[in-house]
Design an enzyme around this catalytic site. Structure first.
Site: not given
Ligand code: CTP
Length: 416
Positions: A211, A280, A340, A344
């Site tokens: 990325n 991911d 998130k 998480k």
């Protein structure tokens, strides 16, 4: 202009590393500091006061009996109003003088007569045998006990042809250390582990999926944490960035390697900050040989499998350190960030717009915690990293340390 308004007394003693002091002076002036150079007789053999005056833009002092100061008290006047004294290079002899409270020239006298609390930072520069000599070891230990900050030295090739510990740090590193000395020690004694950069997932021996993360935000957090006194371990995906001085860096490539490295380093850490843009998915059908183009032009079919979630795995442990996550979102930042954080299982999550920040020098952050969200407006990444460090320190279940301007610990810089 990180040192705007700061007055630095820069002392030079005899050593070939005086040439680096010229560079350091330039860098300090560029960072906004007013630099008052003081040179010993030894330093005059290596570099002229004319050079140092031209670079600092101020007359240089070399003599205790210099008549330019009206009351003839150069050893007092020069340090009044100063924010720090930096001795670079500091010879073995001058180190000894400082350790024993000697005062037989202008520089040693003004160090001895410095106002209580004025930070003294010394950058040793000497031959490896001199550095390792028990007498120097004793002097260094004494200076540390006296609260003097040691900047380096580093190991490497020496001007005398020998190799080993004793090289003065480079001007850029010294500048970073001097800036660090002025940061509040909000994380003194805290062990902080962080991930940064991208991960790279192999397709075949020569191709990969990755990325656009540059690592800049993570490296800025590592630097800011270390400036704040933390003992920092940085687990980094591939990045061209230099390791922040005093930070221990472990290089990894894939998400699985990053996961393994984090788990191996986790014991004893107080804080875990997951800045890395972890892939991911990894390629499930990695080819052992380079994939070849087929005659029919049919592209290869890649299958993906999910990578372990490093942050979630750390956060769910019974002995989890204080966990900070990052979220790079492309849209609906406020909603996705808040969700998130809960998903998480972390007390603090830092949101940013991934496509706006990857590779850029600046960023804007939104901090999510159990009470809602707080915005840190657009700024350069180091400024934001320092603000984030302050936010982390405020949330740790320990009282923040006082903000004494001394150098941050340097776990890997000296053999002491
Ligand atoms: N993270 C991690 N391990 C992963 C994926 C993400 O440790 N395998 C961490 C990142 O370092 C970051 C946080 O989790 O601190 C959020 O990463 P992000 O990619 O934004 O979230 P994802 O969990 O991947 O969720 P999604 O892709 O659905 O947005």
């Amino acid at each position: 202009m990180e040192l705007a308004g700061k007055k630095i007394v820069l002392g030079l003693t005899g050593g070939i590393a005086c040439y680096k002091a010229a560079e350091l002076t330039r860098a300090l002036v560029k960072a906004g500091a007013a630099v008052q150079v003081v040179m010993t007789q030894g330093a005059l053999h290596f570099i002229t006061p004319v050079t140092m005056q031209a670079l600092s833009g101020q007359p240089v002092f070399t003599d205790q009996w210099d008549g330019r100061i009206a009351n003839n008290m150069a050893h007092i006047d020069l340090t009044r109003g100063a924010d720090a004294i930096v001795i670079a290079p500091c010879s073995a002899d001058f180190l000894s003088k400082l350790a024993h409270g000697g005062a037989d020239d202008l520089l040693s006298t003004l160090c001895l007569a410095r106002p209580h609390g004025l930070p003294l930072l010394v950058a040793p520069a000497m031959n490896v045998e001199m550095w390792e000599n028990p007498a120097t070891r004793r002097n260094v230990a004494q200076l540390q006990a006296d609260g003097v900050a040691l900047l380096g030295p580093a190991a490497g090739d020496q001007a005398c042809g020998e190799v080993g510990m004793g090289r003065m740090l480079e001007a850029e590193q010294l500048l970073g250390e001097i800036i660090a000395a002025f940061q509040p020690k909000l994380l003194a004694g805290t062990r902080l582990l962080l991930t940064a950069g991208p991960t790279v997932e192999a397709i075949d021996p020569v191709r990969a999926v990755t990325n656009f993360s540059s690592g800049k935000m993570g490296y800025a957090v590592a630097r800011a944490a270390r400036e704040a006194g933390a003992i920092v371990t940085l687990i980094s995906g591939p990045s061209a960035l230099p390791t922040p001085y005093g930070v221990r860096r472990i290089d990894v490539r894939s998400a699985q390697q990053m996961h393994a490295a984090v788990m191996a380093q986790l014991a004893g850490q107080h804080v875990f900050v997951a800045v890395a843009a972890v892939a991911d998915w990894r390629v499930a059908n990695v080819s052992e040989q380079k994939l070849k183009k087929t005659a029919g032009g049919k592209p290869p079919e890649l299958q993906f499998e999910q990578n372990p979630d490093i942050l979630a795995d750390v956060a769910k442990r019974a002995d989890a350190p204080f966990c900070v996550g990052f979220a790079a979102e492309s849209d609906h930042l406020l909603q996705h960030g808040a969700e998130k954080r809960i998903r998480k299982g972390v007390p603090l999550l830092v949101g940013n717009l991934g496509h706006e920040t990857f590779g850029q020098e600046d960023n804007a952050l939104v901090l999510f915690d159990a009470n809602g969200h707080t915005e840190l407006p657009r700024a350069d990444k180091l400024t934001l990293a320092r603000q984030l460090v302050a936010q982390i320190a405020a949330r740790l279940p320990r009282a923040p340390q006082p903000s004494a301007p001394t150098a941050a610990p340097t776990p890997d810089a000296s053999p002491l």
